[in-house]
Design an enzyme around this catalytic site. Structure first.
Site, PDB file in Angstrom:
ATOM      1  N   CYS A 293       0.792  -1.227   0.000  1.00 31.65           N
ATOM      2  CA  CYS A 293       0.000   0.000   0.000  1.00 31.65           C
ATOM      3  C   CYS A 293       0.829   1.283   0.000  1.00 31.65           C
ATOM      4  CB  CYS A 293      -0.934   0.007   1.204  1.00 31.65           C
ATOM      5  SG  CYS A 293      -1.867  -1.520   1.387  1.00 31.65           S
TER       6      CYS A 293
ATOM      7  N   CYS B 195      -0.828   2.605   6.275  1.00 29.57           N
ATOM      8  CA  CYS B 195      -0.311   1.332   6.763  1.00 29.57           C
ATOM      9  C   CYS B 195       0.094   0.481   5.566  1.00 29.57           C
ATOM     10  CB  CYS B 195      -1.379   0.592   7.569  1.00 29.57           C
ATOM     11  SG  CYS B 195      -2.909   0.333   6.634  1.00 29.57           S
TER      12      CYS B 195
END
Length: 335
Positions: free
Chosen positions: A3, A321
């Site tokens: 991510c 995150c």
């Protein structure tokens, strides 16, 4: 880095610019979730490798005779943590439960994200999108097409997607996987002036902070990046958090605002601060716009920069995150 891949690309460019190795960089990333690689089973992979040494039809038959029926089944793709094999949704469910985030709160946040994204598109705010031609759409796609503003009742009726039957993460309050790409142009201030470019924003401090608590990285990284920049949470005018799951985002907010958590896990005397939701993801986020892993990081940074100008702010905070317990945060300063 899943991510935060594009965030890492931006940070790498900053290093090149600061070292003098480059004075102009392009950072970004792309993802094609509609055509993900599907792996073969370990048994079939071994047989395929061994087949290169086979010299006769009898050898191939002998090799095939060693395969079991289960070896012929491909490994289904899953968004799972590589160190544990657990899906991100399972981790998010556990995190939401730990920080007392209810299903209703998650659904409300997801509805907020879609509503904010819809309003931003209609107001012409999310306009830095390069149209692309899509045969499936039979024309050009000029805006993200996953925004769906439903009702609380419809969201409440969905079943848990990961921890069944008692989990709180559903298809609606989790970011959806999509194709996407992003890029941003970075350069030194002197080069920008030389070329006659007017900067949109300066990239200030940043951090990549590994912790053992998966999906809680934004809370830890926010503390670290604020310290590096010499700022308080109250100094931040625009906040852009990656919305992996509504429960994950709300758990990070609860952690930041918890005296107990910040004392025990961050070494602070009290909470890190209060998160002003009037500054938080005001143009929607990954829950509504989508989450192409390689592209999301640049979208977060550019959205923060555009919002600083639109909302007349000075400092923006980006946090996300990632797999492996990584957390990332960056301070974006309006130029």
């Amino acid at each position: 880095m899943a991510c935060i891949s594009a965030n890492q690309a931006i940070a790498s460019c900053i290093g090149l610019l600061n070292s003098g190795a480059a004075d102009i960089c392009i950072a970004g990333g792309a993802e094609t979730m509609s055509d993900v690689p599907i792996r073969f089973s370990p048994g079939l992979r071994k047989a395929m490798l061994a087949s290169r040494k086979v010299k006769s039809p009898a050898g191939y038959l002998q090799l095939l005779s060693k395969l079991k029926a289960k070896d012929l089944a491909p490994e289904a793709p899953a968004i799972a943590e590589f160190s544990s094999g657990e899906t991100m949704g399972q981790s998010a469910d556990r995190l939401a439960a730990r920080f007392g985030v209810t299903r209703e709160e998650q659904d409300d946040f997801a509805l907020r994200s879609h509503t904010q994204a819809r309003d931003a598109f209609e107001a012409g705010l999310l306009k830095d999108i390069e149209p692309i031609f899509s045969p499936k759409a039979k024309g050009f796609v000029s805006k993200d097409n996953g925004v769906r503003v439903g009702t609380k009742e419809k969201l409440a009726g969905l079943k848990p997607a990961f921890v069944k039957p008692h989990g709180t993460i559903t298809a609606a309050n989790a970011s959806y996987l999509t194709d996407g790409a992003s890029a941003c142009l970075l350069m030194t201030e002197s080069k920008a002036k030389e070329l006659g470019y007017k900067p949109l924003a300066y990239l200030n401090a940043f951090t990549f902070d590994p912790k053992e608590q998966l999906l809680l990285g934004p809370a830890y990284a926010t503390k670290k990046v604020l310290e590096r920049a010499g700022l308080q949470l109250s100094d931040i005018d625009v906040i852009e958090f990656h919305e992996a799951f509504a429960g994950q985002v709300l758990a990070n907010i609860n952690a930041i605002e918890s005296d107990k958590f910040c004392q025990e896990y961050m070494g602070l005397k009290g909470k890190l601060g209060s998160v002003d939701m009037n500054k938080f993801n005001n143009w929607g986020g990954s829950l509504s716009i989508g989450h192409p892993f390689g592209a999301t990081g640049v979208r977060l940074v550019t959205t923060a920069a555009h919002r600083l100008h639109h909302e007349d702010g000075k400092y923006g905070l980006v946090a996300a995150c990632a797999a492996g317990g990584l957390g990332h945060a960056m301070i974006v300063e309006r130029a």
